[in-house]
Enzyme design. Structure first.
Site, PDB file in Angstrom:
ATOM      1  N   ARG A  24       1.139  -0.782   0.429  1.00  0.00           N
ATOM      2  CA  ARG A  24       0.015  -0.001   0.227  1.00  0.00           C
ATOM      3  C   ARG A  24       1.240   1.122   0.248  1.00  0.00           C
ATOM      4  O   ARG A  24       0.560   1.511  -0.696  1.00  0.00           O
ATOM      5  CB  ARG A  24      -0.751  -0.301   0.975  1.00  0.00           C
ATOM      6  N   ASP A  25       1.466   1.436   1.089  1.00  0.00           N
ATOM      7  CA  ASP A  25       2.676   2.813   0.792  1.00  0.00           C
ATOM      8  C   ASP A  25       3.820   2.814   0.587  1.00  0.00           C
ATOM      9  O   ASP A  25       3.927   4.003  -0.401  1.00  0.00           O
ATOM     10  CB  ASP A  25       2.671   2.447   2.876  1.00  0.00           C
ATOM     11  N   HIS A 213       6.479   3.681  12.820  1.00  0.00           N
ATOM     12  CA  HIS A 213       6.279   4.252  11.683  1.00  0.00           C
ATOM     13  C   HIS A 213       7.083   5.079  10.874  1.00  0.00           C
ATOM     14  O   HIS A 213       6.641   6.603  10.502  1.00  0.00           O
ATOM     15  CB  HIS A 213       4.512   4.487  10.581  1.00  0.00           C
ATOM     16  N   HIS A 215      10.226   7.042   8.074  1.00  0.00           N
ATOM     17  CA  HIS A 215      11.525   7.277   7.325  1.00  0.00           C
ATOM     18  C   HIS A 215      12.543   7.046   7.088  1.00  0.00           C
ATOM     19  O   HIS A 215      13.183   7.412   8.511  1.00  0.00           O
ATOM     20  CB  HIS A 215      10.635   7.848   6.378  1.00  0.00           C
ATOM     21  N   CYS A 246       7.655   9.130   0.862  1.00  0.00           N
ATOM     22  CA  CYS A 246       5.989  10.397   0.714  1.00  0.00           C
ATOM     23  C   CYS A 246       6.702  11.012  -0.147  1.00  0.00           C
ATOM     24  O   CYS A 246       7.946  11.570  -0.552  1.00  0.00           O
ATOM     25  CB  CYS A 246       6.384  10.850   2.576  1.00  0.00           C
ATOM     26  N   ASN A 255      10.316   4.239   2.948  1.00  0.00           N
ATOM     27  CA  ASN A 255      10.403   3.516   4.856  1.00  0.00           C
ATOM     28  C   ASN A 255      11.728   3.099   4.520  1.00  0.00           C
ATOM     29  O   ASN A 255      12.047   2.883   3.923  1.00  0.00           O
ATOM     30  CB  ASN A 255       9.383   2.917   4.051  1.00  0.00           C
TER      31      ASN A 255
END
Lengths: 306, 306
Positions: A24-25, A213, A215, A246, A255
């Protein structure tokens, strides 16, 4: 294949649940649109590698995230897998689509800062929370688990450092409306371990309800994760092969790579259930589909050695 | 330029000395031979960026490290700089050359494992230590500071995990012969934070005598550094822009990048004296000379944003 040596550290959790966000991300932030077949195969392989929570897709309007426009096609092709498959739902319409397909876990995506709420949701922070309230309430009424993502928990590209009390306030708003879990996001990757510790301490929420979460934009993700583990956090978000990032973070790195995380966790004697070799093979395979090498150090080191 | 936010962590050191190894360990492992002019400019720029300990070159036989064959030309061109400029000396002949040029700090390079001692020095561990003994004794007699590098302190590509007691034994041999400082090297980058903590605890040597030297092969270098800081270590080796690595570690990634380290340290409120912007500019400049991008996440993120 080289595997990490195990030297446990007293006081750390003995088991960590990895919330895998690559499908997803990760894919949402890739330029290439990946065919549904490849996505389904990716999720299947991630499950086969031992991941138990695999965020599958997003029921956002295809206009905003064309990469995931095939959510309706993809979800039924993976929903038989014996793993948790949360999906992102941006609003009630998204929740309708997810529930219609039988999704049992959903996630909403809030912001700790006004600037990012405006850029990402075109709303104030409070208006976004108000939009999520009926989404969370309906999901809960259906017995569906809800995760609340909170982005920009440390720094914001427009506002700079984000005050801890501001983050704490939005966290509690998400919990109060019924979110079962919060994912604290360092969306632009600027955090350092003392900041992580400060937020977790100030937040004063049971660690069972928290995920982190991070990065890797400035290379800090794993050190920050280690600080979170020392605080007792047992759910960590990561993206297989380091997929994605992002779009507002102007950098090639995104990520935390699941493989780099697994290396550290297994080295610390922390059980994840993941087979590192299978996971690396999956990320290599996906890198081939995307036509570019994985940014994960562990994937590169182990691919190179085979 | 984006700079890290400062959120100090109680109990950590307030100041860390970075032992910059890019000009020696970095360039020694690059395929390209860099002109002496460029090396001198590199060292000058590193000093200008605020680094105070810059390992300048190696007085090893040019047959073994042709990249640093210009040590005699380079050293006098940088020795006026107001910084410490340690140089590597593999044996008495190397020490002669270094002393003749007025070097005030030298380093020897030992191995914790038989396999690497054999591969790198063509000697047993004990024979290598015996070779260093007169080197250290003469350096000390001249009032010259001696650093002892110890490689393969965690894992070895031939032997696998390296037992902590074996590392401790060689550490004490180096200290007993007069080394002022030990640099504990994870030459193949496999260590994880619990292992770092275990070695530091077992070693039981005053932290003032210790430095850590991590490689980022599996992305673990910064998390390991953080563990070492929590143990009280205040000297950390790093390589500007992540230059170099180990020829025996089959991977594209090598030393911890100084910029990634500085980001974490400054974020933790730990003083280094380094100007991150100048350092990033230096690494970008050097990447241009080498014709390839820096592997440092921080260099990439900050270059991209400017």
């Amino acid at each position: 294949m080289t595997l990490p040596m195990t030297v446990p550290e007293p006081g750390l959790p003995t088991r960590v649940r990895i919330h895998e966000v690559g499908a997803r991300d990760g894919l949402q932030n890739e330029n290439a649109t990946v065919p549904t077949d490849v996505k389904a195969e990716f999720v299947r392989r991630l499950a086969d590698a031992g991941l138990t929570t695999i965020e599958a897709t997003s029921f956002v309007h295809p206009k905003w995230v064309p990469q995931l426009a095939d959510a309706e096609e993809l979800f039924p092709r993976v929903s038989h897998l014996p793993v948790d498959l949360p999906v992102l739902v941006p609003n009630e319409r998204g929740l309708d689509r997810a529930l219609a397909l039988g999704a049992r876990r959903v996630a909403v995506f809030a912001s700790a800062t006004e600037s990012f709420a405006k850029a990402n949701l075109n709303r104030t922070v409070d208006d976004a929370l108000a939009m999520f309230e009926p989404v969370v309430a309906r999901a809960k009424a259906e017995g569906v688990q809800v995760r609340g993502y909170l982005s920009m928990c440390f720094g914001d590209p427009w506002e700079g450092p984000v005050p801890v009390p501001q983050v704490v306030k939005v966290c509690h708003a998400l919990l109060d409306m019924g979110c079962d879990e919060l994912s604290l996001g360092d969306t632009i990757g600027v955090a350092t371990p003392g900041h992580v510790r400060a937020l977790l301490t100030e937040l004063d929420v049971p660690v069972e309800k928290l995920a982190v979460h991070f990065h890797d934009t400035y290379g800090q993700a794993l050190a920050n994760t280690y600080a979170a583990l020392q605080h007792g956090v047992t759910t960590v978000d990561a993206s297989a092969g380091g997929l994605g990032g992002c779009p507002y973070a102007k950098s090639a790195t995104g990520n935390l790579a699941t493989e780099d995380l697994v290396w550290m966790l297994h080295g610390l004697g922390i059980d994840t259930g993941v087979d590192l070799g299978r996971l690396v093979a999956t990320s290599e395979w996906m890198a081939g589909r995307l036509g570019r090498p994985s940014p994960s150090r562990t994937v590169r080191a182990l691919s190179h050695k085979e």
